[in-house]
Write an enzyme that holds these catalytic residues in place. Sequence first.
Site, PDB file in Angstrom:
ATOM      1  CB  SER A  87     -47.308 -23.849 -33.575  1.00  0.00           C
ATOM      2  OG  SER A  87     -46.121 -24.488 -33.173  1.00  0.00           O
ATOM      3  CE  LYS A  90     -46.727 -24.182 -29.562  1.00  0.00           C
ATOM      4  NZ  LYS A  90     -45.527 -23.785 -30.269  1.00  0.00           N
ATOM      5  CB  SER A 142     -44.440 -20.554 -31.629  1.00  0.00           C
ATOM      6  OG  SER A 142     -45.227 -21.671 -32.021  1.00  0.00           O
TER       7      SER A 142
END
Length: 442
Positions: A87, A90, A142
């Site tokens: 993640s 991101k 997230s």
Amino acid sequence: MVEFDKRARGAITQNAQALIEYNCLQGDVVRKRLVYLLLSVMLLVALPPQAEAEEPQVMGEAAALIDAQTGMLLYGKDAHKKMYPASTTKVLTALVALEKAKASDVVTIGANPIHAGGTSIWLAEGEKLTLEELLYALMLNSANDAGVAIAEHVSGSVEEFAKISNERAKQLGAKNTHFTNPHGMPNKDHYSTAYDMALIGREAMRNKELRQIVTTVHHEIPRTDPEAQKYLFNHNKLLWSKVFGYQGATGLKTGYTVEAGQCIIASAERDGRELIAVVLRTEGNNLWTDAKILLDYGFNNFQNRQLVYAGKVMTNLPVKYGKTSVNLVASENYFHTFPKQGASDLQINFEPQEEILAPVVKGQILGKVVLKDGERPVAAINLVAAEDVQRDWFAVFKPILSWGLPPFLFLLWLRRRRRLLKIRRQRQARRRQYADYLQKIT
């Protein structure tokens, strides 16, 4: 008085001799002044010898630490190894979104976000949220579904958004990065490196809107469904945990998948300096201890110093066919990260343009200052004209007059001489004719 390290002093001496020899060949007194200025900078960067700091012991498989101001890599462990970023992807998603769209944009959730998988805030098809609210869900909670919604809003599809993200990564120098989605779910073609993610994190922290988001611990977003998740809490424990918190932490993003392991891009600010630390594929609490070890290492063992000042006159050079000489100024500030311990053999060389011709326009590049660490180029800062220099037409024609006027005058003299000679001969001929006439009549 502390003596300089012999290696650093030797490097400085060699560079000094090379610069002086160069300028003696040039025979330019003005350039010599710049040489002594740069030599003073070289002496400034030589540091007293001390025992070099031990490198940090990081448990993660790959790691990188860079200075946010200078971009210099301070530590790396397999920093260029391609790995799954999970993640932490991101961070680039949020950066691209804020660069391509407005935070106030209203996003209508389509059919695809609800099938994103992984962590989500359970967006519903047809639901409306602003891009800013989706970014909070993306970076704090997230939320993968928020990532898909953002991608579709910005570029129409996840695939097109991945292309834009990859182009932006290359612009930042992240040459070993290739993303296929906006959230970091595992894909064999979705990878990056610790160093590349540090570069992406550095750029992200330059964006004021994104910086505000990633420093936020908790945030509430409006949802029409009263049962929907509204309260978001930042997964980054460095920001808020009494056990794992870090003084001065400013962000940035954590990540986890089975394939990627625990990952983090961590940022922190202290005494005016900000560092970006990346750890990929670690386990459990090592995520926080690794990040803190890297940040401590950077703050304790390095310091930034400004070597070049934007707009400051560094030298004055003659302009061929110009009415005046021209001042050269640095086009930008340059900071360099030096170790607090040990010595640096940073080399600073001035490379002026061989010949400057008028007219000169303010801001015109006329040379550069090149910095090297041994044989490795570190930076090149352009030297530009501080003002316009107009052409001196007399100076332009002076060489022509100097070389062309004497022959021209000689030709005029020769022509006049030939003309006078012709007139003299004509007079002599008339005199002979007159004499012959007188002789005939007498």
